[in-house]
Scaffold this active site. Structure first.
Site, PDB file in Angstrom:
ATOM      1  N   LYS A  44     100.609  78.589 114.095  1.00 18.55           N
ATOM      2  CA  LYS A  44     101.072  78.587 112.972  1.00 18.55           C
ATOM      3  C   LYS A  44     100.475  79.458 111.944  1.00 18.55           C
ATOM      4  CE  LYS A  44     103.681  77.091 109.453  1.00 18.55           C
ATOM      5  NZ  LYS A  44     105.008  77.699 109.300  1.00 18.55           N
ATOM      6  N   SER A  69     112.791  76.251 105.609  1.00 18.60           N
ATOM      7  CA  SER A  69     112.015  76.075 104.498  1.00 18.60           C
ATOM      8  C   SER A  69     110.704  75.494 104.612  1.00 18.60           C
ATOM      9  CB  SER A  69     112.850  76.138 103.160  1.00 18.60           C
ATOM     10  OG  SER A  69     111.995  76.273 101.942  1.00 18.60           O
ATOM     11  N   ASN A 124     100.686  87.612 108.302  1.00 15.12           N
ATOM     12  CA  ASN A 124     101.883  87.256 108.057  1.00 15.12           C
ATOM     13  C   ASN A 124     102.144  87.960 106.697  1.00 15.12           C
ATOM     14  OD1 ASN A 124     104.259  86.258 107.510  1.00 15.12           O
ATOM     15  ND2 ASN A 124     103.787  84.176 108.155  1.00 15.12           N
ATOM     16  N   CYS A 127     106.038  85.453 104.524  1.00 11.69           N
ATOM     17  CA  CYS A 127     106.629  84.152 104.423  1.00 11.69           C
ATOM     18  C   CYS A 127     107.767  83.968 103.210  1.00 11.69           C
ATOM     19  CB  CYS A 127     105.707  83.034 104.225  1.00 11.69           C
ATOM     20  SG  CYS A 127     106.441  81.273 103.929  1.00 11.69           S
ATOM     21  N   GLY A 268     111.678  81.616 118.300  1.00  9.87           N
ATOM     22  CA  GLY A 268     111.711  80.702 117.455  1.00  9.87           C
ATOM     23  C   GLY A 268     112.751  79.555 117.445  1.00  9.87           C
TER      24      GLY A 268
HETATM   25  O1  RRO Z   1     106.516  77.892 106.968  1.00 11.37           O
HETATM   26  C1  RRO Z   1     107.306  78.468 106.596  1.00 11.37           C
HETATM   27  O2  RRO Z   1     108.375  78.361 105.805  1.00 11.37           O
HETATM   28  C2  RRO Z   1     107.590  79.776 107.023  1.00 11.37           C
HETATM   29  C3  RRO Z   1     106.759  80.932 107.404  1.00 11.37           C
HETATM   30 BR1  RRO Z   1     104.828  80.625 106.883  1.00 11.37          BR
HETATM   31  C4  RRO Z   1     107.194  81.886 108.061  1.00 11.37           C
HETATM   32  O3  RRO Z   1     106.485  83.132 107.799  1.00 11.37           O
HETATM   33  N1  RRO Z   1     108.390  82.462 108.182  1.00 11.37           N
HETATM   34  C5  RRO Z   1     109.237  81.338 107.774  1.00 11.37           C
HETATM   35  O4  RRO Z   1     110.727  81.427 108.452  1.00 11.37           O
HETATM   36  N2  RRO Z   1     109.005  80.149 107.604  1.00 11.37           N
END
Ligand code: RRO
Length: 308
Positions: A44, A69, A124, A127, A268
């Site tokens: 993660k 989310s 990343n 997000c 995913g």
């Molecule tokens: O944790 C999230 O809400 C999240 C992240 Br960090 C991301 O890079 N992509 C996503 O769809 N959710």
């Protein structure tokens, strides 16, 4: 059939792995990925502090895909730094996904995680779910500043996870930026940010954070993912390896990503919906697909999409 792949000099026993975020927050989840048939363990995205993330419900699956989310729930980077040596014992690459709530959070995380010795580090930049924080990947100058800063600190291969772009001008702009930053691989794409799913029966949104807005994944985003894989593959003439992420639910979806230029594929939505057994199914399906078409390996057909 040879489904192994190599990215930035790191050999993966299978081209399938989890997308960051899917079943990879806790030690138990990461160990289960280690024991599974997945070709790598992807963590993660981690932040400086431990985070609970956004209030639930924060993930919703529907026939065409998913919306989430989550809000970066994670153990905090120090916990992942401690876990990485244990995860490496599973004999497959460990990819540490690094995030931050602001640009200045990234360097300390990157330094410590680099010392912990993952095989690759993925930055990343995409997000979509932190209230009030725009995706860094939609700001070319901020992205360049951050990637250059991190490149000096990271000694293992450095990848970036990008958001989807929807115009060739943006592919060119970000391609040029990435070309100046010493990036070793690309992961395309993160979820399609700030979609809205409506339940007409109850007349409500389906997730709680941000008034129901969230990142879309699954089948509905596959054409967007394929377009981004293809656009960046062409931009770099195949010289920067790409992990294709978005809309892979079966072996043929994975084959399409490879044709567009992907060296590996992440999952995913389908992993969350189906569980760890999905890796075996996808490997069997992709092997059958390649076999039927006379290809001997993933490398054999990479980037070979025909145009009309
Ligand atoms: O944790 C999230 O809400 C999240 C992240 Br960090 C991301 O890079 N992509 C996503 O769809 N959710």
């Amino acid at each position: 059939m040879d489904l192994s792949t190599t990215i930035a000099g790191i050999k993966f026993p299978s081209c399938f792995m989890n997308a960051s975020g899917a079943l990879c927050v806790t030690r138990e989840e990461l160990v289960a990925l280690g024991r599974s048939q997945a070709g790598a363990i992807v963590t993660k995205s981690m932040t400086v502090e431990t985070r609970q993330g956004n209030p639930a419900p924060r993930y919703y699956g529907f026939p065409g895909g998913s919306i989430n989310s989550m809000g970066l729930p994670n153990l905090g980077y120090l916990a992942y730094a401690e876990l990485i040596p244990e995860l490496k014992k599973f004999g497959k690459p460990v990819i540490a996904s690094v995030a931050g709530l602001c640009e200045d959070d990234f360097p300390a995380i990157a330094r410590t995680i680099d010392d912990a010795g993952p095989d690759l580090i993925e930055v990343n930049l995409s997000c979509p779910n932190i209230p009030g924080k725009p995706q860094i990947g939609y700001d070319a100058e901020a992205s360049e500043r951050l990637m250059k800063r991190l490149r000096k600190l990271i000694t293992v291969p450095m990848g970036v996870k990008l958001p989807p772009y929807f115009d060739p001008a943006h592919h060119k702009l970000m391609g040029d930026v990435i070309g100046r930053c010493g990036v070793d691989y690309l992961n395309l794409i993160n979820s399609v940010g700030n979609g809205l799913v409506v339940d007409s029966r109850t007349e409500t949104v389906v997730i709680k954070p941000k008034g129901g807005f969230g990142g879309l994944g699954g089948t509905i985003i596959k054409p967007v993912a394929l377009a981004n894989v293809r656009a960046f593959w062409k931009h770099f003439d195949g010289r920067i390896p790409i992990i294709g992420t978005g809309g892979v639910m079966n072996g043929v979806d994975a084959f399409e990503h490879v044709l567009c230029g992907a060296s590996a594929v992440q999952i995913g939505t389908v992993l969350v919906e189906e569980g760890l057994g999905v890796f075996n199914r996808l490997e069997v399906e992709l092997a059958a697909c390649l076999d039927k078409k006379g290809y001997k390996s993933v490398a054999d057909c990479r980037g070979r999409l025909k145009e009309l």
